[in-house]
Each structure stands twice: as C-alpha cells, then as structure tokens.
Design a protein around this motif. Structure first.
Motif, short mmCIF file in Angstrom:
data_model
loop_
_atom_site.label_atom_id
_atom_site.label_comp_id
_atom_site.label_asym_id
_atom_site.label_seq_id
_atom_site.Cartn_x
_atom_site.Cartn_y
_atom_site.Cartn_z
N LEU A 19 43.13 30.78 16.41
CA LEU A 19 42.84 29.72 17.38
C LEU A 19 42.49 30.31 18.73
O LEU A 19 41.51 29.91 19.37
CB LEU A 19 44.06 28.81 17.53
CG LEU A 19 43.95 27.81 18.68
CD1 LEU A 19 42.88 26.78 18.38
CD2 LEU A 19 45.27 27.15 18.94
N ALA A 22 38.98 31.71 20.03
CA ALA A 22 37.86 30.85 20.37
C ALA A 22 37.39 31.07 21.79
O ALA A 22 36.28 30.70 22.15
CB ALA A 22 38.27 29.38 20.21
N ALA A 85 41.20 23.42 21.78
CA ALA A 85 40.83 23.96 20.47
C ALA A 85 41.68 23.36 19.37
O ALA A 85 42.83 22.96 19.60
CB ALA A 85 40.94 25.48 20.46
N LEU A 87 42.69 24.47 15.34
CA LEU A 87 42.65 25.45 14.27
C LEU A 87 43.05 24.79 12.96
O LEU A 87 44.02 24.03 12.91
CB LEU A 87 43.62 26.59 14.56
CG LEU A 87 43.96 27.50 13.37
CD1 LEU A 87 42.80 28.41 13.04
CD2 LEU A 87 45.21 28.30 13.64
N THR A 112 40.86 31.04 8.48
CA THR A 112 40.89 29.94 9.45
C THR A 112 39.51 29.35 9.71
O THR A 112 38.48 29.98 9.44
CB THR A 112 41.45 30.42 10.80
OG1 THR A 112 40.63 31.47 11.29
CG2 THR A 112 42.88 30.91 10.65
N LEU A 114 37.75 27.16 13.12
CA LEU A 114 38.00 26.81 14.51
C LEU A 114 37.03 25.77 15.03
O LEU A 114 35.85 25.78 14.69
CB LEU A 114 37.88 28.04 15.40
CG LEU A 114 38.85 29.19 15.10
CD1 LEU A 114 38.49 30.39 15.95
CD2 LEU A 114 40.27 28.77 15.33
N ALA A 116 36.43 24.48 18.96
CA ALA A 116 36.94 24.72 20.32
C ALA A 116 35.90 24.37 21.37
O ALA A 116 34.69 24.36 21.11
CB ALA A 116 37.35 26.18 20.47
N GLY A 135 36.99 31.64 11.56
CA GLY A 135 37.63 32.57 12.46
C GLY A 135 38.07 33.83 11.75
O GLY A 135 37.71 34.09 10.60
N SER A 174 34.32 32.64 17.71
CA SER A 174 35.40 32.38 16.76
C SER A 174 36.06 33.66 16.28
O SER A 174 36.86 33.64 15.35
CB SER A 174 34.87 31.58 15.56
OG SER A 174 33.82 32.28 14.93
#
Length: 309
Positions: A19, A22, A85, A87, A112, A114, A116, A135, A174
């Motif tokens: 997260l 970002a 953001a 996640l 992940t 993201l 954001a 991410g 990311s």
C-alpha cells in the motif's frame, strides 16, 4: 479461546506493505526521509491477536482491504499535500507439522493490487495524480514458532520484492523498485484461562538501492505492541499501536541527512468464525497516527479475513 486466534500472523501483518509504495515517487519538497517519505514497513500492521502463537497445521488463505488517508509531515512540507490509497491483498500461509530447532515450521507469500491518489495544491507543487495497478509482493520462506507455557515466540525473515510496475517519471507508482529484508521477532504472553494477552513485535528492515533513481532508503526499526482481551471463544478486543524510527541516513542521489519516524495507536477487534462451522477469523482495526516526522501521517482502517483449508 479458539485455536484459530493466531492464524493470519505473517500474511496479515505484512499484507499492507505494498500500500505504502503507491507514493514511492512523490514530487514534493526534499524534506522527507526515506525515498518519497515512505518505506516498505507497514505502519501498525504487524499487530494481531495471539501474534506469536502457531496456528494448527494447514493451509490458510487471506484477503485484506486496507485504507490509508494521510498528509505529508515535514519541516518544509505544506500540510495540504495529501494522499489516499486502498490495498487489496491475496495471499496464503502454510503451517507444517515439521520441527526445526524445536519450532513449528511455516511459510507464506502474498501479492497485492493498489488504488491510490496523491494531491498537492499549493503552487509550485500543484499535483493531482493516481495509480491503479499491481503492487510488490512479499515472500517469507521460513517462519518459526516456539511455545514455552504462556510465552510464545516467533521469528521470520520477509523479503519484499519489486514486482509491481515502476516509472521513474511518474508521480505515483505501485512499486518502490527495491528489495527490503525485514527480520522480525514476535513475543506473546497469553493467559488462556484469564483471557489476557500482551504482545510485542520488534523488527529491523534493511533496503537495497532503487536502481532507477540511485537512491537508497536508510535502515529502519519498528515495534508493534498489542494489549488484547478475549471476551469469549470467538470474540476479542484490543488496543494496538506502533513506533517506527529510521536509524541510518538515506544515501545516493539527492539524499539529505534527515530521518523519518512515526507512531500510532487505536482499537482492534477479532471475531473467530468457528461457531459458524467455518475455521477462520475476521480482524478489524483503526489506527490513528499521533506523530510523524518527514513522512505521511494519517489514519489506517483495515479488515482482514482468513480461512483454513
């Protein structure tokens, strides 16, 4: 207390690592330590319930939604530089029945996605940028759990890998575009009869150089603390917090002799789903960052769901 109170330890605690990436290429004044004022450490997300207790043998699959709303804090940074953001995490942890040095052995990984946004209003730093992409990922190839009566100990090495997309000229990315090696120790004192728990999770993170920017974020210390109260077999509440401090300077192109730090505290809640015939748990958390220097400061809301197969 449920036997599943400790599941989600490793993947959940590290779930939000991507997260924060970002904002890796933040184009604001050079008053933040760590590249972009952020690192691969996840503020407060190492905290959990029965954090060092080994879950029963099996495969655990995790899903996490993690929200971060914050403003950049620094001596020369206007407080109108804001970021938000979300996640979305998917990952697993497998707990084996093997023993190593008397400890239960486990391993895990996650990936992940993201979404954001970054906004900076005051000229000449006006900016409105967003990113929505995959991410970075993390791998913990060896997780160890020991138990000594009411005391539980866990140790692991996480490797956060720059698998997300990165564009040096982008305002948001990311990926942080470097490797991080996080050495973590978890300690839990748990009185199952009385239903009280105290846990501490210290860790040291070491970072490689971002080859696109020739910048290396300094080494970091982080400590998460939890005070939890189990009200029944399926329900618990807690007070969680963290302290973060960068203890070596950044280096490379444009690096300044400043360091970052932050701290937060807030409530958490656990619901074990065993009573529904589903071996799993749901954990919700709100952490308010009460202090930050040369990095973002704001509020974290997260919900993690885990199920055993």
């Amino acid at each position: 207390m449920s036997d599943n109170s400790g599941l989600g330890v490793r993947l959940g605690r590290k779930a939000a690592a991507a997260l924060m990436v970002a904002f890796a290429s933040l184009h604001v004044p050079d008053a933040q330590a760590a590249e972009g004022g952020l690192t691969n450490y996840v503020p407060g997300y190492y905290g959990d319930f029965a954090v060092a207790v080994a879950p029963p043998k099996g495969l655990y699959v995790y899903g996490t939604a993690y929200s971060y709303q914050a403003k950049l804090k620094g001596p020369a940074v206007p407080n109108t530089v804001s970021a938000s953001a979300m996640l979305y995490l998917g990952g697993f942890q497998y707990v084996t029945d093997y023993k190593l040095f008397g400890a239960t052995v486990a391993f895990g990984s996650y990936t992940t996605y993201l979404d954001a946004n970054l906004e900076a209003k005051p000229p000449p730093f006006s900016l409105d940028a967003s990113v929505s992409n995959r991410g970075d990922m993390s791998v913990s190839p060896l997780i160890l759990y020991w138990s000594y009566g009411n005391l539980y100990v866990s140790a692991y090495q996480a490797v956060i890998m720059p698998t997300g997309d990165y564009d040096r000229g982008a305002a948001l990315n990311s990926s942080r575009n470097y490797y991080s090696f996080d050495s973590v120790l978890a300690l839990t004192w748990l009185d199952q009869k009385q239903g009280y728990e105290i846990s501490l999770v210290p860790g040291l993170m070491f970072n490689t150089k971002n080859t696109a920017t020739d910048y290396r974020t300094g080494s970091e210390f982080h400590l998460d603390g939890m005070l939890n109260r189990y009200l029944s077999q399926d329900f618990a509440i807690g007070l969680h917090g963290y302290v973060y401090s960068q203890f070596t300077d950044d280096s490379g192109a444009g690096a300044m002799k400043i360091r970052s730090s932050s701290a937060a505290i807030g409530p958490a809640v656990l619901w074990n789903t065993n009573s529904l015939g589903i071996p799993g748990k749901i954990v919700g958390k709100w952490l308010h960052e009460v202090d930050a220097t040369n990095r973002f400061q704001g509020d974290i809301l997260s919900v993690t769901a885990a199920i055993k197969f």
